[in-house]
Enzyme design. Structure first.
Site, PDB file in Angstrom:
ATOM      1  N   ILE A  59       0.831  -1.219   0.000  1.00 11.11           N
ATOM      2  CA  ILE A  59       0.000   0.000   0.000  1.00 11.11           C
ATOM      3  C   ILE A  59       0.864   1.269   0.000  1.00 11.11           C
ATOM      4  CG2 ILE A  59      -1.719   1.316   1.319  1.00 11.11           C
ATOM      5  CD1 ILE A  59      -2.820  -1.290   0.110  1.00 11.11           C
ATOM      6  N   ASP A  60       0.516   2.202  -0.866  1.00  5.26           N
ATOM      7  CA  ASP A  60       1.198   3.508  -0.887  1.00  5.26           C
ATOM      8  C   ASP A  60       0.395   4.590  -0.163  1.00  5.26           C
ATOM      9  OD1 ASP A  60       3.230   2.463  -2.558  1.00  5.26           O
ATOM     10  OD2 ASP A  60       1.907   2.727  -4.300  1.00  5.26           O
ATOM     11  N   ILE A  61      -0.932   4.454  -0.226  1.00  2.00           N
ATOM     12  CA  ILE A  61      -1.803   5.499   0.326  1.00  2.00           C
ATOM     13  C   ILE A  61      -2.848   4.878   1.251  1.00  2.00           C
ATOM     14  CG2 ILE A  61      -3.576   7.226  -0.266  1.00  2.00           C
ATOM     15  CD1 ILE A  61      -2.119   7.764  -2.872  1.00  2.00           C
ATOM     16  N   THR A 114       1.526   7.763   2.165  1.00  2.00           N
ATOM     17  CA  THR A 114       0.730   8.991   2.131  1.00  2.00           C
ATOM     18  C   THR A 114      -0.582   8.726   2.866  1.00  2.00           C
ATOM     19  OG1 THR A 114       1.707   9.645   0.020  1.00  2.00           O
ATOM     20  CG2 THR A 114      -0.417  10.644   0.597  1.00  2.00           C
ATOM     21  N   ARG A 141      -3.335  -0.240  -4.612  1.00  2.00           N
ATOM     22  CA  ARG A 141      -2.246   0.245  -3.752  1.00  2.00           C
ATOM     23  C   ARG A 141      -2.748   1.356  -2.808  1.00  2.00           C
ATOM     24  NH1 ARG A 141       2.427  -2.125  -4.525  1.00  2.00           N
ATOM     25  NH2 ARG A 141       3.520  -0.522  -3.342  1.00  2.00           N
TER      26      ARG A 141
END
Lengths: 303, 303
Positions: free
Chosen positions: A16-18, A50, A239
């Site tokens: 996961i990015d966000i 983020t 993501r």
């Protein structure tokens, strides 16, 4: 692999990015911070994630809502907050409303007008129309500004007949006038003593005198995801992870938009309900998150 | 044999025992009596017809609405008036609400409370809750009477958040509490200067915070017809004639309930529209009355 209890945080976090967090029931309950939350947010930030904090509350602007975080000792930037008041302004920006030279009529509180000010869209109504009375004497009428090009409706504890009549005239009589709803929440949490009639009340009232359905900008509309995905250049939405305590809003919203989902049991959903050991609440049947946690603290490794 | 212009009154009148008249646009327009109406009503009475005057206006009781007739020189009895305020009381009587020992919470004006008084049903709210404010401070709440067994919602020019929250709590938290709407009219005619947000506004607001659909007692619900047919022992409903100026409410209502229908062109519908020489207004497509007249005066023979 739905409804998996998150035992190894990396299994979710690595992909996961966000993260998009619902607030009440996830970060706090009423005025009480859920233990471990500051540490979890610190760790996610340290790992380069983020973060967004999303609320259907339209009564405050992002700047105004930040004070709620600060009061609980959470350090969050206004840009990380996605309130439905901001969503209304973001929608009008995306659709180039400013180019029309029109104004917005507001049924709602100062969160909406503050966000419109920030994007330079002129508005009327809102807090200024609290206590106003329509002239209903013989030949009386409500005069509307013919430059109104959109009516934005959010939660409004000062709802009155004048405002409803103003919105009715704009939407029924001004050609092309848009109808925008910050949220359709039936109930909201003004105080912890009871549930309170929510923003869906005011929106429905306007539908009731116009026969029109609004453009919804808050949850569960996809606008927020489109905005975030576009701003951060995310093409693979899996993501992004939606973290919430409600199956019918947060988790359904995440799944409908192609996000990963994680339910926390720190809010309105019990483990027995999630695992179908007791009947589900109406409207939540069959909705399953990929992962679930007891509280956000489970995002930290046991080690 | 739809849309026949009534040239020989006997063709309609001979087969009818009961006439149900819509009021605005049929008997009067605003404060102006439509010519010939007193004579027509006198003739119908002389011929032994039973007359009813129906209005979705819930702000007045039948006794209160009678003064509107009197002011225009029409001699009508309260028992001949079928207002939606009376319809609410009649519904509660038919369903033996009094036997439950419960009370009614009113969003609406004094027409509803006066009609409830006449049938001996206790109530609260209504005009007394105009200007009330909910305690939304820390720990604040609205206390509801746990003996409320029904919420009746009608047009209310003093609608406020306190009333909506009260109704929300009754309907969401008191088991078995009924939700009754006097009417769903989008707009109404408070003054002749413009259209005004109607009773549908307040009803929709309550739906918006409860997710519940109301039991409708005014037009176009069949309750009135059931009541009249039962009271007068009418088994052949084609001996009842609905007379109105609106295709989508009056005429649709009559046809859906097996009545004869007669449109009068003295209100909102033009002959060109009725005869499809110009496009129909939205929602009126395909709805045809058996007969139509220029004004009620056509009920009198030319001779």
């Amino acid at each position: 692999m739905a409804r998996e209890k998150l035992k190894e945080p990396g299994k979710l976090l690595d992909g996961i990015d966000i993260f998009i967090f619902d607030c009440d029931g996830v970060l706090w309950r009423g005025d009480f911070l859920i233990p471990g939350v500051p540490k979890v947010l610190d760790k996610l930030r340290a790992d380069g994630k983020t973060l967004f904090f999303v609320t259907n509350n339209s009564t405050k602007s992002r700047a105004g809502y930040k004070s709620k975080f600060t009061s609980l000792g959470l350090d969050v930037q206004p840009e990380e907050i996605f309130s439905s008041s901001f969503a209304a302004a973001a929608y009008l920006e995306q659709t180039k409303f400013k180019d029309t030279g029109k104004k917005v009529y507001i049924i709602g509180e100062k969160g909406i007008s503050e966000e419109l000010d920030l994007v330079g869209i002129p508005w009327l109504g809102g807090e200024g129309d609290a206590g106003k009375q329509a002239d209903m004497g013989s030949g009386g009428k409500v005069d509307v500004d013919h430059d109104v090009g959109a009516v934005v409706v959010g939660f409004d504890r000062h709802i009155n007949y004048y405002k409803l009549q103003y919105a009715q005239l704009c939407l029924n009589e001004l050609p092309g006038c848009e109808f925008i709803a910050t949220n359709l929440d039936r109930v909201t949490h003004l105080t912890h003593a009871q549930e309170w009639a929510g923003g869906g009340t005011m929106v429905a009232a306007v539908s009731g005198c116009t026969g029109r359905e609004p453009t919804l900008v808050g949850k569960p509309a996809p606008l927020m995801i489109d905005y975030i995905a576009q701003k951060y250049g995310i093409s693979d939405r899996s993501r992004i992870c939606m973290v919430g305590d409600r199956l019918d809003t947060d988790i359904a919203f995440g799944r409908n938009n192609g996000l990963k989902t994680c339910l926390t049991l720190s809010g309105v959903t019990s483990e027995d309900e999630l695992m179908d050991r007791v009947p589900r609440k109406k409207g939540t049947e069959g909705i399953q998150p990929e992962f679930y946690v007891d509280t956000l603290q489970d995002f930290l490794s046991a080690s």
